[in-house]
Scaffold this active site. Structure first.
Site, PDB file in Angstrom:
ATOM      1  N   GLU A 128       0.833  -1.210   0.000  1.00  0.00           N
ATOM      2  CA  GLU A 128       0.000   0.000   0.000  1.00  0.00           C
ATOM      3  C   GLU A 128       0.874   1.269   0.000  1.00  0.00           C
ATOM      4  O   GLU A 128       0.543   2.257  -0.648  1.00  0.00           O
ATOM      5  CB  GLU A 128      -0.928  -0.027   1.224  1.00  0.00           C
ATOM      6  CG  GLU A 128      -1.894   1.121   1.343  1.00  0.00           C
ATOM      7  CD  GLU A 128      -3.062   1.052   0.359  1.00  0.00           C
ATOM      8  OE1 GLU A 128      -2.990   0.279  -0.603  1.00  0.00           O
ATOM      9  OE2 GLU A 128      -4.013   1.814   0.553  1.00  0.00           O
ATOM     10  N   THR A 181      -3.743   7.672  -6.449  1.00  0.00           N
ATOM     11  CA  THR A 181      -3.751   8.093  -5.040  1.00  0.00           C
ATOM     12  C   THR A 181      -2.575   9.021  -4.747  1.00  0.00           C
ATOM     13  O   THR A 181      -2.727  10.048  -4.072  1.00  0.00           O
ATOM     14  CB  THR A 181      -3.691   6.863  -4.110  1.00  0.00           C
ATOM     15  OG1 THR A 181      -4.844   6.069  -4.375  1.00  0.00           O
ATOM     16  CG2 THR A 181      -3.694   7.255  -2.655  1.00  0.00           C
TER      17      THR A 181
HETATM   18  N1  HSE Z   1      -6.712   7.509   2.798  1.00  0.00           N
HETATM   19  C1  HSE Z   1      -6.219   7.357   1.469  1.00  0.00           C
HETATM   20  C2  HSE Z   1      -6.312   8.670   0.748  1.00  0.00           C
HETATM   21  C3  HSE Z   1      -7.018   6.305   0.764  1.00  0.00           C
HETATM   22  O1  HSE Z   1      -7.394   9.228   0.750  1.00  0.00           O
HETATM   23  O2  HSE Z   1      -5.337   9.136   0.172  1.00  0.00           O
HETATM   24  C4  HSE Z   1      -6.429   5.909  -0.532  1.00  0.00           C
HETATM   25  O3  HSE Z   1      -5.327   5.053  -0.339  1.00  0.00           O
END
Ligand code: HSE
Length: 309
Positions: A128, A181
């Site tokens: 991740e 992301t």
């Molecule tokens: N919390 C993360 C973001 C989720 O919003 O960037 C996506 O990996």
């Protein structure tokens, strides 16, 4: 057991005000991952989907997570992996987490559950972090623990599972554009005004209380994000229309799923969730942007073993 197949769930990260911390697993869409134990050490990965992801285990997220698991256990372990992803990378639906969590849960089952869920979370995070550029577990935690989770970013993470409210339906729209992301994180400010912080933690408190009390109205009015949504909504065509029309159709509230472009809304009946889906479809038809929608529910279990031999 030598071979195992899992369904690895999509998820809604952030749960609006719970940026990087609160997430939930949903039942659709999901990836299918099969892992076979091999006498030949190392990791071999084959994708049967359409997304063109690298199969080199050093570049594939599954390879990175499984290597972390192997490093913590038996260096002689070998895995043959076949992956069919349905959760499109860059959708905001936890695609990378589904890969990472699915792989480590399946591999662990083949190793007689040698590792705890908390350890699996740390292995899955290795992938991740590569995918998103940040160490957050709001998607990984619900994929591994199921339901709705709070991932307190201590080292190691402190995962708190929340109860799953009854009669809560999730409508998701995924406009077929990609938002990486890492890019959606770069546009966020490094600091937030005190006023936004106060509103945000008030909403988090309201959301968590609403979840514990099964108070849908409180859940709905707490689904407000002053930290990421004001910036990220600009990357999502149709954002305001989806929000306004879904609320008019009776949704409790909602927002951006993960880092977008998917959006989700919560409703307290299937009939309302279906009406919300129609609103979302109308928005993207009018904008002439391809989309997919899902009417689904919260997945209480996370990664699920569907076959073993
Ligand atoms: N919390 C993360 C973001 C989720 O919003 O960037 C996506 O990996």
């Amino acid at each position: 057991m030598k071979k195992i197949t899992v369904h690895s769930t999509a998820g809604v990260g952030n749960l609006v005000c719970g940026f990087d911390v609160i997430g939930m697993a949903i039942n659709e869409p999901y990836d299918k991952i099969t892992i076979q134990l091999s006498d030949l050490p190392g990791i071999r990965i084959k994708h049967t989907d359409e997304f063109g992801l690298p199969e080199d285990p050093e570049k594939n997220l599954i390879g990175i997570c499984l290597q972390a698991l192997i490093n913590a256990g038996d260096e002689q372990t070998g895995f043959d992996v076949t992956v069919h992803k349905n959760i499109r990378p860059g959708s905001g639906l936890g695609s990378s987490s589904a890969s990472c969590a699915g792989a480590v849960v399946a591999a662990n089952a083949l190793l007689n559950n040698r590792f705890s869920k908390n350890e699996l979370l740390e292995f899955a995070l290795e992938g991740e972090i590569v995918a998103s550029g940040g160490r957050h577990a709001d998607n990984i935690a619900p994929a591994i623990f199921g339901g709705i989770t709070i991932a307190r970013p201590t080292d190691p993470f402190d995962i708190i599972s929340l109860p799953v409210p009854t009669n809560l339906y999730v409508t998701v729209v995924h406009p077929q554009i990609e938002v990486k992301t890492a890019d959606a994180r770069k546009i966020l400010p490094k600091e937030i005004p005190m006023k936004s912080g106060i509103n945000q933690w008030a909403n988090v408190a309201g959301l968590v209380t609403g979840i514990f009390k099964n108070d849908k109205a409180l859940i709905g009015r707490s689904l407000v994000d002053e930290v990421a949504a004001p910036f990220r909504s600009k990357l999502i065509p149709g954002y305001n229309d989806v929000m306004n029309k879904s609320l008019q159709a009776g949704a409790l509230g909602g927002g951006i799923s993960g880092s977008g472009p998917s959006m989700f809304m919560l409703s307290e009946s299937l009939a309302i969730a279906d009406s919300v889906e129609k609103c979302m479809q109308e928005v993207y038809k009018k904008l002439q942007i391809d989309f997919k929608t899902y009417v689904t529910t919260i997945n209480p279990q996370g990664v699920k073993i569907i076959e073993s031999e």
